[in-house]
Design a protein around this motif. Structure first.
Motif, PDB file in Angstrom:
ATOM      1  N   GLU A 167       0.831  -1.210   0.000  1.00 50.99           N
ATOM      2  CA  GLU A 167       0.000   0.000   0.000  1.00 50.99           C
ATOM      3  C   GLU A 167       0.865   1.260   0.000  1.00 50.99           C
ATOM      4  O   GLU A 167       0.550   2.238  -0.686  1.00 50.99           O
ATOM      5  N   LYS A 168       1.981   1.237   0.722  1.00 54.55           N
ATOM      6  CA  LYS A 168       2.891   2.388   0.723  1.00 54.55           C
ATOM      7  C   LYS A 168       3.453   2.613  -0.677  1.00 54.55           C
ATOM      8  O   LYS A 168       3.555   3.756  -1.129  1.00 54.55           O
ATOM      9  N   LEU A 169       3.839   1.528  -1.358  1.00 53.44           N
ATOM     10  CA  LEU A 169       4.350   1.656  -2.723  1.00 53.44           C
ATOM     11  C   LEU A 169       3.280   2.184  -3.662  1.00 53.44           C
ATOM     12  O   LEU A 169       3.546   3.033  -4.516  1.00 53.44           O
ATOM     13  N   ARG A 170       2.081   1.652  -3.516  1.00 53.23           N
ATOM     14  CA  ARG A 170       0.972   2.101  -4.373  1.00 53.23           C
ATOM     15  C   ARG A 170       0.729   3.604  -4.194  1.00 53.23           C
ATOM     16  O   ARG A 170       0.518   4.311  -5.174  1.00 53.23           O
ATOM     17  N   GLN A 171       0.750   4.059  -2.954  1.00 54.01           N
ATOM     18  CA  GLN A 171       0.541   5.483  -2.701  1.00 54.01           C
ATOM     19  C   GLN A 171       1.644   6.333  -3.323  1.00 54.01           C
ATOM     20  O   GLN A 171       1.380   7.369  -3.918  1.00 54.01           O
ATOM     21  N   TYR A 172       2.864   5.864  -3.198  1.00 50.89           N
ATOM     22  CA  TYR A 172       4.003   6.612  -3.724  1.00 50.89           C
ATOM     23  C   TYR A 172       3.998   6.652  -5.248  1.00 50.89           C
ATOM     24  O   TYR A 172       4.243   7.693  -5.851  1.00 50.89           O
ATOM     25  N   PHE A 173       3.707   5.511  -5.883  1.00 45.75           N
ATOM     26  CA  PHE A 173       3.812   5.411  -7.339  1.00 45.75           C
ATOM     27  C   PHE A 173       2.502   5.641  -8.092  1.00 45.75           C
ATOM     28  O   PHE A 173       2.488   5.596  -9.323  1.00 45.75           O
TER      29      PHE A 173
END
Length: 151
Positions: free
Chosen positions: A15-21
């Motif tokens: 989820e952190k990656l999804r938010q960032y990218f």
């Protein structure tokens, strides 16, 4: 932001990656990105355990089968489940080829009670079984069922 690899693989920290990218990648690209991280991490673990098979080729076959299984079951497995299935099935195929002993489970009850799952797993693993000239025994199908059931 820092994200530990174990959070990506075991704790579903995507989820952190999804938010960032999300501003840079489409939803489909994010799904592919997540799948590739999981597959590549699994590959390094499988490579450490296989002795005679090409881990890249084997993981590609197994990954495809797991994707099909998720589609047919209409379920998306957690990353930890996919990772476990990748490693287990790849090592299973090598054990079948080298004719090493396989742990027994209570297959009789399982075969009678879970014909749908058995047929579905056999369907998705048909290419793997054919390519490596092996047949996944019911004991292992039951083990895979338990793994998926506990997802």
């Amino acid at each position: 932001p820092f994200i530990a690899i174990e959070d990506l693989i075991i704790h579903d920290g995507y989820e952190k990656l999804r938010q960032y990218f999300k501003s840079y990648l489409t939803e489909e690209q994010l799904d592919i990105f997540e799948k590739n991280i999981l597959k590549n991490f699994s590959l390094s673990n499988v490579m450490n355990n296989l002795t005679i098979l090409n881990p890249n080729k084997l993981l590609e076959h197994v990954s495809h089968a797991i994707d099909e299984l998720q589609l047919l079951l209409n379920k998306r497995f957690r990353n930890a489940t996919c990772f476990g299935l990748y490693v287990h099935i790849c090592c299973l195929i090598e054990r079948l080829i080298t004719k090493q002993a396989i742990t027994s489970f209570n297959s009789d009850d399982f075969v009678n009670e879970h014909q749908d799952f058995i047929l579905t797993l056999k369907q998705v693993m048909k290419e793997v079984e054919y390519f490596y000239n092996v047949e996944i025994p019911y004991e292992e199908v039951e083990y895979i069922y338990e793994y998926v059931k506990n997802d």
